[in-house]
Design a protein around this motif. Sequence first.
Motif, PDB file in Angstrom:
ATOM      1  N   MET A  74       0.845  -1.277  -0.120  1.00 52.34           N
ATOM      2  CA  MET A  74       0.063   0.020  -0.188  1.00 52.34           C
ATOM      3  C   MET A  74       0.837   1.211  -0.129  1.00 52.34           C
ATOM      4  SD  MET A  74      -2.765  -0.989   3.050  1.00 52.34           S
ATOM      5  CE  MET A  74      -3.363  -2.620   3.082  1.00 52.34           C
ATOM      6  N   GLY A  75       0.472   2.337  -0.758  1.00 51.54           N
ATOM      7  CA  GLY A  75       1.071   3.446  -0.588  1.00 51.54           C
ATOM      8  C   GLY A  75       1.536   3.871  -1.853  1.00 51.54           C
ATOM      9  N   GLY A  76       1.947   5.350  -1.850  1.00 50.36           N
ATOM     10  CA  GLY A  76       2.790   6.061  -2.955  1.00 50.36           C
ATOM     11  C   GLY A  76       2.610   7.405  -2.823  1.00 50.36           C
ATOM     12  N   GLU A  89      -0.771   3.956   4.705  1.00 54.45           N
ATOM     13  CA  GLU A  89      -0.372   3.080   5.715  1.00 54.45           C
ATOM     14  C   GLU A  89      -1.203   2.941   6.843  1.00 54.45           C
ATOM     15  OE1 GLU A  89       1.102   6.008   4.739  1.00 54.45           O
ATOM     16  OE2 GLU A  89       2.719   5.170   3.832  1.00 54.45           O
ATOM     17  N   LEU A  92      -2.969  -0.531   6.372  1.00 50.07           N
ATOM     18  CA  LEU A  92      -1.968  -1.584   6.810  1.00 50.07           C
ATOM     19  C   LEU A  92      -2.268  -1.951   8.431  1.00 50.07           C
ATOM     20  CD1 LEU A  92      -0.272  -3.899   5.699  1.00 50.07           C
ATOM     21  CD2 LEU A  92       1.600  -2.264   5.837  1.00 50.07           C
ATOM     22  N   GLU A 292       2.180 -11.178   2.949  1.00 50.10           N
ATOM     23  CA  GLU A 292       2.688 -10.196   1.957  1.00 50.10           C
ATOM     24  C   GLU A 292       4.122 -10.035   1.881  1.00 50.10           C
ATOM     25  OE1 GLU A 292       2.327  -6.218   3.771  1.00 50.10           O
ATOM     26  OE2 GLU A 292       2.139  -7.058   5.679  1.00 50.10           O
ATOM     27  N   HIS A 295       8.336  -6.101   0.342  1.00 48.68           N
ATOM     28  CA  HIS A 295       8.663  -4.651  -0.204  1.00 48.68           C
ATOM     29  C   HIS A 295       7.593  -3.817  -0.151  1.00 48.68           C
ATOM     30  CE1 HIS A 295       6.400  -6.115  -3.844  1.00 48.68           C
ATOM     31  NE2 HIS A 295       7.095  -7.390  -3.849  1.00 48.68           N
ATOM     32  N   GLY A 296       7.710  -2.621  -0.716  1.00 46.75           N
ATOM     33  CA  GLY A 296       6.581  -1.874  -0.692  1.00 46.75           C
ATOM     34  C   GLY A 296       5.826  -1.737  -2.249  1.00 46.75           C
ATOM     35  N   SER A 297       5.454  -0.793  -2.653  1.00 45.81           N
ATOM     36  CA  SER A 297       4.421  -0.591  -3.789  1.00 45.81           C
ATOM     37  C   SER A 297       5.125  -0.128  -4.914  1.00 45.81           C
ATOM     38  CB  SER A 297       3.132   0.428  -3.424  1.00 45.81           C
ATOM     39  OG  SER A 297       3.846   1.659  -3.413  1.00 45.81           O
ATOM     40  N   ALA A 298       6.500   0.250  -4.713  1.00 45.47           N
ATOM     41  CA  ALA A 298       7.513   0.326  -5.722  1.00 45.47           C
ATOM     42  C   ALA A 298       7.009   1.260  -6.755  1.00 45.47           C
ATOM     43  CB  ALA A 298       8.141  -0.875  -6.325  1.00 45.47           C
ATOM     44  N   ASP A 300       8.153   3.629  -8.698  1.00 42.98           N
ATOM     45  CA  ASP A 300       8.957   4.035  -9.626  1.00 42.98           C
ATOM     46  C   ASP A 300       8.948   2.808 -10.680  1.00 42.98           C
ATOM     47  OD1 ASP A 300      10.128   2.299  -7.387  1.00 42.98           O
ATOM     48  OD2 ASP A 300      12.327   2.437  -8.136  1.00 42.98           O
ATOM     49  N   ASN A 308       9.788  -7.915  -9.569  1.00 40.24           N
ATOM     50  CA  ASN A 308       9.876  -9.168  -9.308  1.00 40.24           C
ATOM     51  C   ASN A 308       8.749 -10.020  -8.651  1.00 40.24           C
ATOM     52  OD1 ASN A 308      10.683 -11.844  -8.386  1.00 40.24           O
ATOM     53  ND2 ASN A 308      12.584 -10.710  -7.671  1.00 40.24           N
TER      54      ASN A 308
HETATM   55  P1  NAD Z   1       9.638  -0.231  -1.918  1.00 32.13           P
HETATM   56  O1  NAD Z   1       9.945  -1.329  -1.368  1.00 32.13           O
HETATM   57  O2  NAD Z   1       8.482  -0.032  -2.642  1.00 32.13           O
HETATM   58  O3  NAD Z   1      10.900   0.026  -3.169  1.00 32.13           O
HETATM   59  C1  NAD Z   1      12.353   0.174  -2.946  1.00 32.13           C
HETATM   60  C2  NAD Z   1      13.064  -0.205  -3.810  1.00 32.13           C
HETATM   61  O4  NAD Z   1      12.959  -1.586  -4.266  1.00 32.13           O
HETATM   62  C3  NAD Z   1      12.537   0.539  -5.055  1.00 32.13           C
HETATM   63  O5  NAD Z   1      13.677   1.061  -6.167  1.00 32.13           O
HETATM   64  C4  NAD Z   1      11.779  -0.402  -6.071  1.00 32.13           C
HETATM   65  O6  NAD Z   1      11.657  -0.193  -7.429  1.00 32.13           O
HETATM   66  C5  NAD Z   1      12.384  -1.648  -5.541  1.00 32.13           C
HETATM   67  N1  NAD Z   1      11.448  -3.039  -5.417  1.00 32.13           N
HETATM   68  C6  NAD Z   1      10.425  -3.097  -4.586  1.00 32.13           C
HETATM   69  N2  NAD Z   1       9.848  -4.431  -4.934  1.00 32.13           N
HETATM   70  C7  NAD Z   1      10.508  -4.878  -5.764  1.00 32.13           C
HETATM   71  C8  NAD Z   1      10.114  -5.993  -6.789  1.00 32.13           C
HETATM   72  N3  NAD Z   1       9.361  -6.890  -6.316  1.00 32.13           N
HETATM   73  N4  NAD Z   1      10.807  -6.102  -7.858  1.00 32.13           N
HETATM   74  C9  NAD Z   1      11.640  -5.295  -8.233  1.00 32.13           C
HETATM   75  N5  NAD Z   1      12.070  -4.197  -7.613  1.00 32.13           N
HETATM   76  C10 NAD Z   1      11.478  -3.890  -6.441  1.00 32.13           C
HETATM   77  O7  NAD Z   1      10.085   0.993  -0.857  1.00 32.13           O
HETATM   78  P2  NAD Z   1       9.792   2.486  -0.918  1.00 32.13           P
HETATM   79  O8  NAD Z   1      10.051   3.063  -2.308  1.00 32.13           O
HETATM   80  O9  NAD Z   1      10.227   3.076   0.396  1.00 32.13           O
HETATM   81  O10 NAD Z   1       8.324   2.697  -0.958  1.00 32.13           O
HETATM   82  C11 NAD Z   1       7.461   3.004  -1.763  1.00 32.13           C
HETATM   83  C12 NAD Z   1       5.840   3.171  -1.267  1.00 32.13           C
HETATM   84  O11 NAD Z   1       5.483   1.803  -0.566  1.00 32.13           O
HETATM   85  C13 NAD Z   1       5.666   3.981  -0.083  1.00 32.13           C
HETATM   86  O12 NAD Z   1       4.448   4.676  -0.122  1.00 32.13           O
HETATM   87  C14 NAD Z   1       5.926   3.147   1.242  1.00 32.13           C
HETATM   88  O13 NAD Z   1       4.990   3.701   2.300  1.00 32.13           O
HETATM   89  C15 NAD Z   1       5.001   1.912   0.696  1.00 32.13           C
HETATM   90  N6  NAD Z   1       5.368   0.611   1.449  1.00 32.13           N
HETATM   91  C16 NAD Z   1       4.238  -0.183   1.666  1.00 32.13           C
HETATM   92  C17 NAD Z   1       4.623  -1.093   2.494  1.00 32.13           C
HETATM   93  C18 NAD Z   1       3.532  -2.111   2.670  1.00 32.13           C
HETATM   94  O14 NAD Z   1       2.616  -2.018   2.014  1.00 32.13           O
HETATM   95  N7  NAD Z   1       3.593  -3.184   3.624  1.00 32.13           N
HETATM   96  C19 NAD Z   1       6.049  -1.483   2.775  1.00 32.13           C
HETATM   97  C20 NAD Z   1       7.068  -0.670   2.515  1.00 32.13           C
HETATM   98  C21 NAD Z   1       6.675   0.405   2.064  1.00 32.13           C
END
Ligand code: NAD
Length: 382
Positions: A74-76, A89, A92, A292, A295-298, A300, A308
Amino acid sequence: MDCSITVIPGDGIGPEVIGEALKALKFIGKKYGHRFEFTEALAGGRAIDETGLPLPPETLETAKKSGAVLLGAMGGPRWDGLPGHLRPERGLLGLRSGLGVFANLRPAALLPQLRAACPLKDEVLAAANPEGKPAFDLLIVRELTGGIYFGERGRSADGNSAFDIEKYSRHEIERVLRVAYGAAAARRKKLCLVDKANVLESSRLWREVAAGVEKDYPDIETSCLYVDNCAMQLVRAPGLFDVIVTSNMFGDILSDEASVLTGSIGMLPSASLAGVPGRGNGAGGRPLGIYEPIHGSAPDIAGRDIANPLAAILSAAMMLRYSFGLETEAAALETAVGAALDRGLRTGDIAGHGAGSGGIAAGAEKIAGTREMGEAVLKALE
Ligand code: NAD
């Protein structure tokens, strides 16, 4: 077996990676004769867009009635400007507290196919590994709803001092210990309690409770380690560990340290359980859990078919194991993930880590998208 699953794809790459996990679950259902009933629900940013709330009450109701929740992320940035109580958040945290999930399980294993992703030397990895291989496979069980993150906190009237209280009850400690012992029983039967009992009274209570619980698990080898020593051993000889059980804050820190040793965040699953396996309220007397990827919602990389999906697929495997007791099916899914990697397929985040290891020659890796990687897992399940 009939298994009801609440699916919350969430935001960013959430729907993409959960989509691949669902395909794998449907395949498993057909192959092994189980009926998975999926109910999609809203939470996080998408829920805010559609209902104005990060956790609509219907979502919590649906989740409570099901045996497990499979969640994307969740999030972005789109929702970053909202006030705290309306941010994704909250969805969650509301889900976790609403479902009472008190034990967070984070496996951290070094797959041979991704050996080069680990910064540790072969000798270090092999040092304490039972088979003398450069590998480790550990599980951190972190208490999730107590301790210093939820304790009383405050500042003095003049603002020059502040406090955060670490407080645990016997009940809170015992239930998470039992989850950890249950997990250890299904693994290599070693459990390490990590604390700071030389300094903290709350840690001494953890040890006292553990001494009682230990008696119910005579075939599990129990040890205790101070957290500073554990942080050191994780990078000195991670092969020492099977299951680590610890408090909320120590688990938060140690699980991040362990995850760095495994390669990409895109590989790591997690489970948050509301009960002890075998005694909970899910199917077959097993606990309700939220599964879950860590990682987050990535945002980017969202919508580009490059995320992945393996952490989400491995989270589905944890769900089969812990909430539905389907060990064979969980293991089949994990083996299929390994087989997809054996074929040389790599999403961008894990590319370049396998060259020369796991049977993949340098240059033989093939960059795969989210869907292609998911397809490869399905193929390996056939
Ligand atoms: P992120 O984990 O989303 O990404 C961090 C880095 O890892 C980025 O460069 C992303 O492209 C890469 N990445 C993450 N998962 C990947 C995958 N499956 N495959 C390839 N690359 C991957 O963390 P962030 O950028 O700090 O957060 C982005 C959003 O996600 C924010 O809004 C944050 O609050 C939210 N978030 C949610 C949760 C959750 O729902 N449990 C956990 C962490 C962050």
